[in-house]
Design a protein around this motif. Structure first.
Motif, PDB file in Angstrom:
ATOM      1  N   THR A 198      20.709  -4.543   4.835  1.00 28.44           N
ATOM      2  CA  THR A 198      19.813  -4.390   3.335  1.00 28.44           C
ATOM      3  C   THR A 198      18.627  -5.279   3.563  1.00 28.44           C
ATOM      4  N   SER A 199      19.467  -6.854   3.408  1.00 29.33           N
ATOM      5  CA  SER A 199      18.563  -7.928   3.621  1.00 29.33           C
ATOM      6  C   SER A 199      18.118  -8.342   4.036  1.00 29.33           C
ATOM      7  N   GLU A 200      18.099  -7.951   5.660  1.00 28.44           N
ATOM      8  CA  GLU A 200      16.971  -7.687   6.558  1.00 28.44           C
ATOM      9  C   GLU A 200      16.647  -7.195   6.862  1.00 28.44           C
ATOM     10  N   ILE A 201      16.271  -6.310   6.074  1.00 26.77           N
ATOM     11  CA  ILE A 201      15.215  -4.826   6.511  1.00 26.77           C
ATOM     12  C   ILE A 201      14.391  -6.029   5.197  1.00 26.77           C
ATOM     13  N   PHE A 202      14.857  -6.303   4.138  1.00 22.44           N
ATOM     14  CA  PHE A 202      13.646  -7.019   3.260  1.00 22.44           C
ATOM     15  C   PHE A 202      12.989  -7.803   3.218  1.00 22.44           C
TER      16      PHE A 202
ATOM     17  N   GLN B  23       0.650  -0.615  -0.468  1.00 23.36           N
ATOM     18  CA  GLN B  23      -0.149   0.184  -0.144  1.00 23.36           C
ATOM     19  C   GLN B  23       0.367   0.983   0.380  1.00 23.36           C
ATOM     20  N   PHE B  24       0.533   2.459  -0.525  1.00 24.87           N
ATOM     21  CA  PHE B  24       1.376   3.353  -0.732  1.00 24.87           C
ATOM     22  C   PHE B  24       2.018   3.887   1.232  1.00 24.87           C
ATOM     23  N   GLY B  25       2.884   4.057   1.139  1.00 25.76           N
ATOM     24  CA  GLY B  25       3.211   4.843   2.266  1.00 25.76           C
ATOM     25  C   GLY B  25       4.344   3.560   3.031  1.00 25.76           C
ATOM     26  N   GLU B  26       3.897   1.856   2.995  1.00 23.74           N
ATOM     27  CA  GLU B  26       3.489   0.607   3.675  1.00 23.74           C
ATOM     28  C   GLU B  26       5.477   0.083   3.723  1.00 23.74           C
ATOM     29  N   MET B  27       6.237   0.651   2.394  1.00 17.79           N
ATOM     30  CA  MET B  27       7.102   0.226   2.573  1.00 17.79           C
ATOM     31  C   MET B  27       8.308   1.116   3.347  1.00 17.79           C
ATOM     32  N   THR B  28       7.688   2.486   3.455  1.00 16.92           N
ATOM     33  CA  THR B  28       8.384   3.989   4.570  1.00 16.92           C
ATOM     34  C   THR B  28       8.240   3.042   5.766  1.00 16.92           C
ATOM     35  N   ARG B  29       6.629   2.906   6.152  1.00 16.52           N
ATOM     36  CA  ARG B  29       6.295   2.669   7.016  1.00 16.52           C
ATOM     37  C   ARG B  29       7.485   1.344   8.162  1.00 16.52           C
ATOM     38  N   LEU B  30       7.203  -0.072   7.323  1.00 11.87           N
ATOM     39  CA  LEU B  30       8.171  -0.631   7.193  1.00 11.87           C
ATOM     40  C   LEU B  30       9.680  -0.917   7.677  1.00 11.87           C
ATOM     41  N   ILE B  31      10.395   0.251   7.002  1.00 21.76           N
ATOM     42  CA  ILE B  31      11.636   0.373   6.979  1.00 21.76           C
ATOM     43  C   ILE B  31      12.072   0.758   8.409  1.00 21.76           C
TER      44      ILE B  31
ATOM     45  N   LYS C  96       1.382 -14.058  -1.162  1.00 22.14           N
ATOM     46  CA  LYS C  96       3.290 -14.388  -1.870  1.00 22.14           C
ATOM     47  C   LYS C  96       3.842 -13.746  -2.619  1.00 22.14           C
ATOM     48  N   LEU C  97       4.908 -13.820  -3.094  1.00 28.93           N
ATOM     49  CA  LEU C  97       5.690 -12.802  -3.412  1.00 28.93           C
ATOM     50  C   LEU C  97       6.316 -13.671  -4.732  1.00 28.93           C
ATOM     51  N   THR C  98       6.537 -13.856  -5.747  1.00 30.43           N
ATOM     52  CA  THR C  98       6.229 -14.269  -6.686  1.00 30.43           C
ATOM     53  C   THR C  98       8.336 -13.777  -6.807  1.00 30.43           C
ATOM     54  N   ALA C  99       8.904 -14.690  -7.297  1.00 29.62           N
ATOM     55  CA  ALA C  99      10.051 -14.434  -8.103  1.00 29.62           C
ATOM     56  C   ALA C  99      10.779 -12.753  -8.513  1.00 29.62           C
ATOM     57  N   ASP C 100       9.943 -12.467  -9.399  1.00 32.04           N
ATOM     58  CA  ASP C 100      10.042 -11.138  -9.873  1.00 32.04           C
ATOM     59  C   ASP C 100       9.076 -10.582  -9.021  1.00 32.04           C
ATOM     60  N   GLU C 101       8.451 -10.517  -8.415  1.00 37.83           N
ATOM     61  CA  GLU C 101       7.908  -9.642  -7.624  1.00 37.83           C
ATOM     62  C   GLU C 101       8.805  -9.277  -6.157  1.00 37.83           C
ATOM     63  N   ARG C 102       9.279 -10.342  -5.842  1.00 41.92           N
ATOM     64  CA  ARG C 102      10.805 -10.110  -5.004  1.00 41.92           C
ATOM     65  C   ARG C 102      11.501  -8.956  -5.394  1.00 41.92           C
TER      66      ARG C 102
END
Length: 184
Positions: free
Chosen positions: A108-112, A86-94, A122-128
């Motif tokens: 970075t891998s831990e944040i990912f 969702q909009f802004g969700e990545m920043t909130r999760l970071i 569940k995300l596909t390989a391309d989405e990841r």
């Protein structure tokens, strides 16, 4: 051996069936042609309405004292692919990941990993792969704004170690609070 009369009746029945099938094909073709024509007319009308709206906007802009050249205004870009977050969700999760680190640095891998475990599906390989690229861009943007800092300067943000800049972890809920003591 069948007689000529039975052969004639068989051929007449086949001819009648072929004529009925041909008529039905013509009817179906005319119906699909009518639908296609209707769709084409609707699209033409929509295009004309959009052109009229654009002319109206251009005319309105010309009425203002401030000279605005409508040609320099770029078209809107709409997102056609579905959003992964969702909009802004990545920043909130970071911020959440770095806040829960308790002052320690996170790679970075831990944040990912934190972000992918909080995804709704569940995300596909391309989405990841796309999400990892987007995360790198977002980390760089947050670093440029001064919200986070990188502790060991890596050649790329692929495995940089990140921490909150001038923030404290007093609260366990909500967004991180700015530490006024560290600003001075």
């Amino acid at each position: 051996m069948p007689g000529p009369l039975s052969e004639i009746s068989r051929v007449e029945n086949a001819l009648r069936e072929d004529q009925n099938a041909y008529r039905q094909l013509l009817i179906d073709h005319k119906e699909s042609e009518a639908v296609s024509s209707s769709n084409l007319q609707a699209r033409k009308a929509y295009l004309q309405q959009l052109k009229f709206d654009l002319q109206t906007i251009d005319g309105t802009l010309l009425l203002h004292d401030i000279p605005i050249n409508p040609e320099i205004i770029g078209p809107l870009k709409t997102q056609t692919s579905p959003r992964l977050l969702q909009f802004g969700e990545m920043t909130r999760l970071i911020f959440s990941c770095l806040k829960f680190a308790g002052g320690e640095c996170r790679a970075t891998s831990e944040i990912f990993t934190f972000i992918t475990t909080n995804c709704r599906r569940k995300l596909t390989a391309d989405e990841r792969k796309h999400l990892r690229f987007t995360l790198g861009k977002r980390l760089v943007a947050l670093h440029a704004k001064g919200f986070i800092r990188i502790t060991n300067q890596a050649k790329s943000n692929f495995e940089g170690r990140w921490e909150l800049a001038n923030w404290t972890t007093l609260s366990t809920r909500g967004r991180p609070r700015k530490n006024k003591l560290n600003d001075e």
